[in-house]
Design an enzyme around this catalytic site. Structure first.
Site, mmCIF file in Angstrom:
data_model
loop_
_atom_site.group_PDB
_atom_site.id
_atom_site.type_symbol
_atom_site.label_atom_id
_atom_site.label_comp_id
_atom_site.label_asym_id
_atom_site.label_seq_id
_atom_site.Cartn_x
_atom_site.Cartn_y
_atom_site.Cartn_z
ATOM 1 N N SER A 14 0.816 -1.222 0.000
ATOM 2 C CA SER A 14 0.000 0.000 0.000
ATOM 3 C C SER A 14 0.847 1.269 0.000
ATOM 4 O O SER A 14 1.803 1.397 0.774
ATOM 5 C CB SER A 14 -0.907 0.020 1.234
ATOM 6 O OG SER A 14 -1.587 1.259 1.275
ATOM 7 N N LYS A 65 -13.846 -4.050 1.940
ATOM 8 C CA LYS A 65 -14.698 -2.880 1.672
ATOM 9 C C LYS A 65 -16.186 -3.150 1.953
ATOM 10 O O LYS A 65 -16.897 -2.246 2.372
ATOM 11 C CB LYS A 65 -14.527 -2.422 0.220
ATOM 12 C CG LYS A 65 -13.194 -1.721 -0.034
ATOM 13 C CD LYS A 65 -13.111 -1.220 -1.468
ATOM 14 C CE LYS A 65 -11.819 -0.485 -1.719
ATOM 15 N NZ LYS A 65 -11.750 0.086 -3.069
ATOM 16 N N ASN A 86 -14.516 2.834 1.213
ATOM 17 C CA ASN A 86 -13.041 2.823 1.329
ATOM 18 C C ASN A 86 -12.567 3.804 2.393
ATOM 19 O O ASN A 86 -11.374 3.892 2.652
ATOM 20 C CB ASN A 86 -12.374 3.136 -0.011
ATOM 21 C CG ASN A 86 -12.429 4.607 -0.365
ATOM 22 O OD1 ASN A 86 -13.293 5.326 0.128
ATOM 23 N ND2 ASN A 86 -11.521 5.055 -1.205
ATOM 24 N N ASP A 101 -13.354 6.567 -4.200
ATOM 25 C CA ASP A 101 -12.715 6.084 -5.437
ATOM 26 C C ASP A 101 -13.236 6.837 -6.659
ATOM 27 O O ASP A 101 -12.479 7.180 -7.563
ATOM 28 C CB ASP A 101 -12.969 4.579 -5.623
ATOM 29 C CG ASP A 101 -12.200 3.751 -4.610
ATOM 30 O OD1 ASP A 101 -11.105 4.165 -4.208
ATOM 31 O OD2 ASP A 101 -12.710 2.686 -4.211
ATOM 32 N N ALA A 126 -17.723 -4.734 -14.172
ATOM 33 C CA ALA A 126 -18.877 -4.519 -13.296
ATOM 34 C C ALA A 126 -18.623 -5.136 -11.925
ATOM 35 O O ALA A 126 -19.543 -5.526 -11.216
ATOM 36 C CB ALA A 126 -20.133 -5.109 -13.935
ATOM 37 N N GLY A 127 -17.339 -5.209 -11.540
ATOM 38 C CA GLY A 127 -16.987 -5.709 -10.208
ATOM 39 C C GLY A 127 -16.907 -4.547 -9.229
ATOM 40 O O GLY A 127 -17.431 -3.455 -9.485
ATOM 41 N N THR A 151 -19.728 -10.731 -17.953
ATOM 42 C CA THR A 151 -20.988 -11.279 -17.445
ATOM 43 C C THR A 151 -22.018 -10.145 -17.481
ATOM 44 O O THR A 151 -22.012 -9.266 -16.614
ATOM 45 C CB THR A 151 -20.813 -11.782 -15.995
ATOM 46 O OG1 THR A 151 -19.628 -12.588 -15.938
ATOM 47 C CG2 THR A 151 -22.000 -12.586 -15.526
ATOM 48 N N GLY A 236 -3.905 4.517 -13.490
ATOM 49 C CA GLY A 236 -4.672 4.783 -12.276
ATOM 50 C C GLY A 236 -3.897 5.375 -11.100
ATOM 51 O O GLY A 236 -4.447 5.485 -10.008
HETATM 52 P P1 ATR Z 1 -12.518 -5.694 -8.636
HETATM 53 O O1 ATR Z 1 -12.763 -5.462 -7.181
HETATM 54 O O2 ATR Z 1 -11.097 -5.474 -9.080
HETATM 55 O O3 ATR Z 1 -13.491 -4.995 -9.506
HETATM 56 P P2 ATR Z 1 -13.981 -8.117 -9.119
HETATM 57 O O4 ATR Z 1 -15.102 -7.618 -8.292
HETATM 58 O O5 ATR Z 1 -13.556 -9.531 -9.010
HETATM 59 O O6 ATR Z 1 -12.666 -7.282 -8.827
HETATM 60 O O7 ATR Z 1 -14.313 -7.761 -10.650
HETATM 61 C C1 ATR Z 1 -13.441 -8.068 -11.695
HETATM 62 C C2 ATR Z 1 -13.998 -7.497 -12.984
HETATM 63 O O8 ATR Z 1 -13.065 -7.770 -14.048
HETATM 64 C C3 ATR Z 1 -15.318 -8.096 -13.417
HETATM 65 O O9 ATR Z 1 -16.043 -7.128 -14.155
HETATM 66 C C4 ATR Z 1 -14.847 -9.246 -14.319
HETATM 67 O O10 ATR Z 1 -15.800 -9.683 -15.260
HETATM 68 P P3 ATR Z 1 -16.939 -10.744 -14.801
HETATM 69 O O11 ATR Z 1 -17.934 -9.963 -14.020
HETATM 70 O O12 ATR Z 1 -17.480 -11.281 -16.086
HETATM 71 O O13 ATR Z 1 -16.211 -11.783 -13.986
HETATM 72 C C5 ATR Z 1 -13.717 -8.555 -15.037
HETATM 73 N N1 ATR Z 1 -12.747 -9.506 -15.631
HETATM 74 C C6 ATR Z 1 -11.832 -10.254 -14.973
HETATM 75 N N2 ATR Z 1 -11.089 -10.976 -15.843
HETATM 76 C C7 ATR Z 1 -11.577 -10.668 -17.089
HETATM 77 C C8 ATR Z 1 -11.229 -11.075 -18.428
HETATM 78 N N3 ATR Z 1 -10.240 -11.953 -18.648
HETATM 79 N N4 ATR Z 1 -11.932 -10.551 -19.464
HETATM 80 C C9 ATR Z 1 -12.928 -9.654 -19.241
HETATM 81 N N5 ATR Z 1 -13.298 -9.225 -18.004
HETATM 82 C C10 ATR Z 1 -12.635 -9.731 -16.953
#
Ligand code: ATR
Length: 270
Positions: A14, A65, A86, A101, A126-127, A151, A236
């Site tokens: 960090s 979080k 956060n 953020d 969308a994570g 997804t 970032g």
């Molecule tokens: P974070 O906290 O970093 O957002 P997360 O909640 O696990 O971590 O979300 C990861 C994001 O990256 C999601 O949108 C994931 O897509 P899915 O929702 O379909 O899982 C996306 N992601 C991870 N690996 C990916 C890949 N190889 N191609 C496209 N999207 C990816």
């Protein structure tokens, strides 16, 4: 002395202690801000220990979080929408939670003179990282805000929080048929070495490509954008300093100068 922490697991990497000590020095405030590795399952204990030991606030990073959100007595509107916080503020026995953020991202884009108002913005992912910034982007009054995710249902779940189809949810394949001014990568695809299924044509049309990830080398997404001649290519690191600045302001009411801190961090990366 007022105590602050950043809680996470892992946490050794960090940069928050460095950033906040610099902000405090700028404003001649004496605070103690340290990182703390929290054992899984011990998050509430760590927060309560801090409060009992003159804790005034904390930052929270992965994977806590959502637990931090659940622990708050009061939440900002942004935090409610994100379902995660956060930043924690401790006052008179009340735990207040916010998420900075999104402000960090938006302030960094604006600092780079990227136009968000009336722009077509594409958010990839969308994570948790994406959820934390949607509201702040939306507040900039873009012409459109679209979330593309591998997804689709996860992008739809975020979009449904907003009335009148104000935010669109699409697949990566759908991006082919549309054009965007600003593309922001909030996926973790690059971290696992995967490239994003987004075409040269879509990238080439944009004036800005932003990746929430930062490092010594540009990410694969930013390299692709650079090769295609995109005007603004931004990683970032500025978002990291921007979210820290917003947290610092919530705690101290001082708005710190991000530029010198960002400059030192960039030098440390090289
Ligand atoms: P974070 O906290 O970093 O957002 P997360 O909640 O696990 O971590 O979300 C990861 C994001 O990256 C999601 O949108 C994931 O897509 P899915 O929702 O379909 O899982 C996306 N992601 C991870 N690996 C990916 C890949 N190889 N191609 C496209 N999207 C990816």
């Amino acid at each position: 002395m007022d105590q602050y922490r950043v809680f996470g697991n892992p946490i050794a990497q960090s940069k928050s202690p460095f950033i906040h000590q610099k902000f405090a020095a700028q404003s001649k405030l004496i605070i103690n801000y340290q990182s703390e590795l929290v054992t899984l399952g011990q998050f509430e204990v760590a927060v309560n220990n801090l409060i009992a030991n003159n804790g005034k606030g904390a930052n929270v990073t992965a994977p806590f979080k959502e637990q931090a959100f659940a622990m708050c007595d009061e939440l900002s509107e942004k935090a409610k929408l994100a379902g995660a916080v956060n930043t924690l503020i401790f006052t008179d026995g009340v735990i207040y939670g916010d998420t900075t953020d999104g402000i960090g991202l938006v302030s960094d884009l604006l600092r780079h003179q990227v136009t968000l108002k009336n722009s077509n913005i594409l958010l990839l992912g969308a994570g948790g990282a994406a959820k934390g910034v949607v509201q702040a982007l939306f507040e900039q009054s873009p012409k459109s805000l679209t979330i593309a995710n591998r997804t689709l249902s996860k992008a739809q779940a975020i979009a449904e929080q907003y009335p009148n189809n104000a935010i669109k949810a699409i697949t990566f394949a759908d991006t082919e048929e549309l054009t965007f001014d600003v593309i922001i990568n909030a996926t973790s695809a690059g971290l696992s070495g995967d490239s994003l299924p987004i075409s040269n044509k879509t990238i080439q049309h944009a004036n800005t490509c932003y990746d929430m990830v930062y490092g010594k080398e540009p990410t694969a997404f930013l390299k692709q954008a650079k090769l295609l001649g995109v005007e603004h290519i931004i990683d970032g690191l500025g978002m990291l300093v921007g979210q820290a600045a917003a947290s610092f302001q919530l705690w101290t009411e001082v708005n710190p100068d991000v530029e010198p801190v960002l400059h030192s961090l960039r030098e440390q990366l090289l």
